[in-house]
Design a protein around this motif. Structure first.
Motif, short mmCIF file in Angstrom:
data_model
loop_
_atom_site.label_atom_id
_atom_site.label_comp_id
_atom_site.label_asym_id
_atom_site.label_seq_id
_atom_site.Cartn_x
_atom_site.Cartn_y
_atom_site.Cartn_z
N PRO A 150 -14.21 -1.12 1.81
CA PRO A 150 -12.93 -0.56 1.97
C PRO A 150 -13.04 0.59 1.92
O PRO A 150 -11.69 1.78 1.71
N GLU A 151 -14.68 1.39 1.65
CA GLU A 151 -15.08 3.40 1.59
C GLU A 151 -14.13 3.89 2.13
O GLU A 151 -13.53 4.89 1.93
N LEU A 154 -10.59 4.24 2.00
CA LEU A 154 -9.78 4.41 0.14
C LEU A 154 -10.36 5.92 0.22
O LEU A 154 -10.00 7.14 -0.19
N ARG A 158 -7.30 9.18 -0.70
CA ARG A 158 -7.61 10.05 -1.46
C ARG A 158 -7.31 11.10 -1.26
O ARG A 158 -6.82 12.25 -1.76
N ALA A 164 -3.89 3.95 -3.04
CA ALA A 164 -4.04 2.77 -2.40
C ALA A 164 -3.01 1.52 -2.66
O ALA A 164 -3.23 1.52 -0.99
N GLU A 165 -2.68 1.26 -2.98
CA GLU A 165 -1.49 0.39 -3.44
C GLU A 165 -0.16 0.62 -2.25
O GLU A 165 0.38 -0.30 -2.14
N ALA A 183 -9.46 -2.93 -0.01
CA ALA A 183 -9.13 -1.27 -0.63
C ALA A 183 -7.80 -1.47 -1.30
O ALA A 183 -7.46 -0.86 -2.04
#
Length: 198
Positions: A150-151, A154, A158, A164-165, A183
């Motif tokens: 998921p990096e 994410l 950011r 994220a949600e 993520a």
């Protein structure tokens, strides 16, 4: 093709590039096939699509392992990207996805999160006049772990300043959908070329 979006509201959209925003996968496959033929390396089309979302360098390294070859990763990657660049005049957008970009533009932040190089992403989006629509681009080299980790997503959230949600991901690959899910993001699946075309 009509995309059904999950229930929102979402405060940001994250778009994969190849096969999601731009109908580039057939062109990428042509570039791969021509490049790898010089090394006697087979790359079946079904494997190409199964590996969709993997960075170029990772694909070459995996093919080296699979075939017992020693293709120079950087050189082969550079040649493949050059061949893709030569095919850009044939590139088309995926209209139903771009419609969501246009609808969101100026209303909520939007980003591209791709496994492709920044040069490849900017060339594709630039060729179609879409580059200025995005608040940020996250490309290979900007993160350590590729999808399905998921990096990358994410990082995109950011950079947009959105939890994220509260992000919705548009993706065409299993690895991309898995990365979005990991993520904590909702996602919408963009069908592959053979499902989109009548």
């Amino acid at each position: 093709m009509n995309l059904t979006l999950p229930a929102g509201p979402f405060r940001a959209y994250l778009f994969d590039c190849d096969g999601t925003l731009v109908d580039s996968m057939p062109l990428h496959y042509t570039a791969w096939s021509e490049t790898l033929a010089e090394w006697g390396c087979a790359f079946p089309e079904d494997l190409f699509y199964a590996w969709g979302g993997r960075p170029v360098t990772e694909i070459i390294a995996a093919l080296n392992d699979q075939h017992g070859l020693a293709m120079p990763v950087d050189e082969v990657g550079r040649v493949k990207e050059e061949r893709y660049g030569q095919l850009l005049p044939k590139l088309t957008a995926i209209a139903d996805v771009v419609a969501h970009v246009e609808e969101a533009y100026g209303r909520i932040p939007i980003a591209v999160v791709s496994g492709s190089t920044r040069d490849s992403v900017t060339a594709s989006l630039g060729a179609l006049g879409l580059l200025d629509r995005f608040d940020t681009l996250v490309c290979a080299g900007d993160y350590a772990k590729a999808k399905p980790d998921p990096e990358a997503f994410l990082l995109g959230a950011r950079l947009l300043g959105v939890p994220a949600e509260e992000c919705l991901v548009f993706e065409d690959t299993d690895m991309g959908i898995a990365a979005a899910t990991a993520a904590g993001m909702a996602s919408v699946r963009v069908p592959p070329p053979w499902e989109r075309r009548p």
